[in-house]
Structure formats: structure tokens, C-alpha cells
Design a protein around this motif. Structure first.
Motif, short mmCIF file in Angstrom:
data_model
loop_
_atom_site.label_atom_id
_atom_site.label_comp_id
_atom_site.label_asym_id
_atom_site.label_seq_id
_atom_site.Cartn_x
_atom_site.Cartn_y
_atom_site.Cartn_z
N VAL A 46 19.73 2.04 58.10
CA VAL A 46 20.37 3.18 57.44
C VAL A 46 19.67 4.46 57.89
O VAL A 46 18.44 4.56 57.84
N HIS A 66 14.54 3.95 48.74
CA HIS A 66 13.69 4.74 49.65
C HIS A 66 12.49 5.27 48.88
O HIS A 66 12.59 6.26 48.16
N THR A 110 21.71 3.94 44.64
CA THR A 110 22.71 3.32 45.50
C THR A 110 23.66 2.46 44.67
O THR A 110 23.24 1.78 43.73
N ALA A 132 18.18 7.82 57.46
CA ALA A 132 17.64 8.53 56.30
C ALA A 132 17.95 10.02 56.36
O ALA A 132 17.86 10.64 57.42
N HIS A 133 18.31 10.59 55.21
CA HIS A 133 18.56 12.04 55.05
C HIS A 133 19.03 12.71 56.35
O HIS A 133 18.36 13.58 56.90
N HIS A 156 20.66 12.43 48.33
CA HIS A 156 19.24 12.69 48.60
C HIS A 156 18.97 14.13 48.20
O HIS A 156 19.83 15.00 48.31
N ASP A 174 13.53 8.96 47.86
CA ASP A 174 12.51 9.32 48.86
C ASP A 174 11.20 9.67 48.14
O ASP A 174 10.51 10.62 48.48
N GLU A 229 22.14 7.65 54.48
CA GLU A 229 21.64 8.03 53.16
C GLU A 229 22.27 9.38 52.80
O GLU A 229 21.94 10.40 53.38
N THR A 265 24.36 5.23 50.99
CA THR A 265 23.29 4.94 50.05
C THR A 265 22.80 6.22 49.38
O THR A 265 23.06 7.32 49.84
N SER A 306 19.05 7.59 47.39
CA SER A 306 17.65 7.23 47.20
C SER A 306 16.83 8.45 46.81
O SER A 306 17.21 9.58 47.10
N GLU A 334 10.33 2.85 57.03
CA GLU A 334 11.02 4.02 57.56
C GLU A 334 10.46 4.29 58.95
O GLU A 334 9.28 4.63 59.11
#
Length: 285
Positions: A186, A6, A261, A188-189, A219, A246, A216, A242, A244, A62
Motif C-alpha cells: 500500500v 500504520h 481502515t 503510504a500518504h 491520513h 501514522d 493510504e 486504507t 491510518s 514501511e
């Protein structure tokens, strides 16, 4: 094997060009990096051309989504960027960004902040303009000390005094489009509460039933307790986990490769995708 899935470049709201980002990823010791700019794939060609030997690029984006009034982001990996339905939706979201940013500038002017559209456009460069560019303008003017400080209800956070909504995709439709383009999805956050309201775990279960591949978990916006809770939910729902960074360059405090990841999860993502394939570096210029 170190894998960061990410990151953002100047194609959206990062401060590193795609070429700079992949070179920095290699210098940081990453083996795999995903370029996931907001609602655009415009940085992919430059990243591929500059990809250093030993670094693999995962192409992605994203996607801006909204569920029951809550803003959320969906990471789409290894989809066909030319698939017509997903391309049309990305363009719809991206085209709404300019009038939205202009409206935020107008609201800030009403609040006595002397920000201009020209200033925001300069900061955005050729990237998809977004709130971080407006936030950077506020930092330049000395209104707030950091970009993160602009994302409050006083300024640009959801429901804030200068906030303006934009077109955002229903996440169930986003899943349909990503899958139709051969990609992997996936969330995200998902529990980044400092950004505003978050969707419920019941909603995550509904998304999992609709084809969501993973969430995710590792993070910077998730504390230790939150990560543990999300890992438990992922296990129960059969979702991939996962991690990442960001990364946004100097615009945010995220550190490239700060969270990564598991290689087995990465392998499963590549096995599920059929819209595109990871690109191995060949020593780009």
C-alpha cells in the motif's frame, strides 16, 4: 471494528516501545493495529509477546522508496520477514541510515548548530536512526519548536540545507520484493505535499499496473479535497483504500486510531497475503 494500519515504535522513529504501542492500541479501543516501522521488523517479537487479548497485530514495515527523484514510502503488510531478497534490501536501506545521519550532523555543525552524533544516537536508542531523531535533537537544542518545524528547506526537508540523501528502493522493485515475500503493498500518504514533492497520479497508475494493492487515503496529511481525489483515483485503478494514523508516539502530533481502515478492506488485505498471518492477542505480559 476499528483498524489502524500504520504505526511506528522505538524500533524505528516512534517513542513508544512495541509493547507500549500495542497496549496503548488496546486501551484506545482498536481491534487491529499494524506495526510498520521504517525498513525493519525488529519490533514484531516484542509486540507479539505483549499483545493484549482482543487486539490483533498485523506485522509489516514501511519501506523507503524513490521514484524519479521523489521520496515515497511503501507499506508492506504480512510478508515473510525471513524471505532473503526483501530482507537483504531492508538491511541495505537500514545500514545506510547511520552514515546518513552522521553526515546530517556534520552539515548542521557547519551551519553553527551544536548537535552531536552522540545526542542523535541517544535519542534513537536501539531504533533505526532517521531524520526524526535528528529533528528531535534540534528541538532539544531549541533550534526549532517542534519536530515538524525541522522538516523545512531551512533544515532537514528534501533539498534542505542539512539534508542528506540515503539509499532508497525503486518502488517497482519494492513491489516485486513484497509480492515475492507473500506480502501486500500500500502506497503510504501518496499526496502528502507538505512533506515535499509527491509522485504523479500517472505514476500511481503505473504502480497499480505493476501490482500495487492500495493507497493510504485517510491520513492527517491529506485534506478533504485530496482524500476525495485519491478515492476517485483508487476506484478508477481498482486499488484498495486504507486509513491510518501514522502514529509515532510523542514525536509527532498523530493520534493513535485517528484514521482507520474499513473492515472489508482489511479482510481483503488478509486474503491477499500469504507470507504471514495476523496475530490475535492472547493477553500478553
Amino acid at each position: 471494528m476499528r483498524i489502524d494500519l500504520h504505526t511506528h515504535s522505538t524500533a524505528s522513529d516512534g517513542t513508544d516501545t512495541p509493547a507500549q504501542l500495542v497496549r496503548k492500541a488496546a486501551a484506545t479501543g482498536l481491534d487491529v493495529v499494524a506495526l510498520t516501522d521504517h525498513d525493519t521488523t525488529r519490533g514484531h517479537a516484542e509486540a507479539v509477546a505483549a499483545l493484549p487479548e482482543g487486539l490483533t497485530l498485523v506485522t509489516g514495515a514501511e519501506l523507503s522508496c524513490r521514484l524519479d527523484g521523489v521520496s515515497m514510502h511503501m507499506l508492506a503488510y504480512l510478508f515473510d520477514p525471513e524471505e532473503p531478497a526483501l530482507l537483504a534490501e531492508r538491511e541495505l536501506v537500514r545500514d545506510d541510515r547511520v552514515p546518513r545521519a552522521r553526515a546530517m550532523v556534520a552539515k548542521l555543525n557547519e551551519l553553527g548548530v551544536p548537535v552531536t552524533w552522540e545526542q542523535v544516537a541517544r535519542i534513537a536508542g536501539g531504533g533505526s536512526v532517521g531524520r526524526p531523531h535528528v529533528a528531535s535533537a534540534l528541538v532539544e537544542l531549541g533550534v526549532v519548536p517542534t519536530v515538524n518545524d525541522a522538516f523545512t528547506r531551512d533544515w532537514l526537508a528534501d533539498g534542505g540545507r542539512a539534508h542528506v540523501g540515503k539509499h532508497e528502493t525503486d518502488p517497482f522493485e519494492a513491489l516485486r520484493l513484497i509480492k515475492g515475500a507473500g506480502g501486500v503493498a500500500v502506497f503510504a500518504h501518496p499526496a502528502a505535499a507538505k512533506r515535499g514533492r509527491t509522485v504523479s497520479e500517472a505514476a500511481i497508475a503505473d504502480l497499480a499496473a505493476a501490482g500495487l494493492d492500495g493507497i493510504e487515503v485517510d491520513h492527517m496529511d491529506h485534506d478533504t479535497q485530496t482524500r476525495a481525489r485519491l478515492r476517485g483515483a483508487a476506484k478508477e485503478l481498482g486499488l484498495l483504500v486504507t486509513g491510518s494514523s501514522d502514529y509515532h508516539g510523542s514525536r509527532k502530533t498523530c493520534v493513535l486510531g485517528e484514521y482507520t481502515t474499513d473492515p472489508e478492506v482489511y479482510g481483503e488485505i488478509t486474503r491477499r497475503a500469504f507470507g504471514a498471518f495476523p496475530v490475535p492477542g492472547a493477553g500478553g505480559a
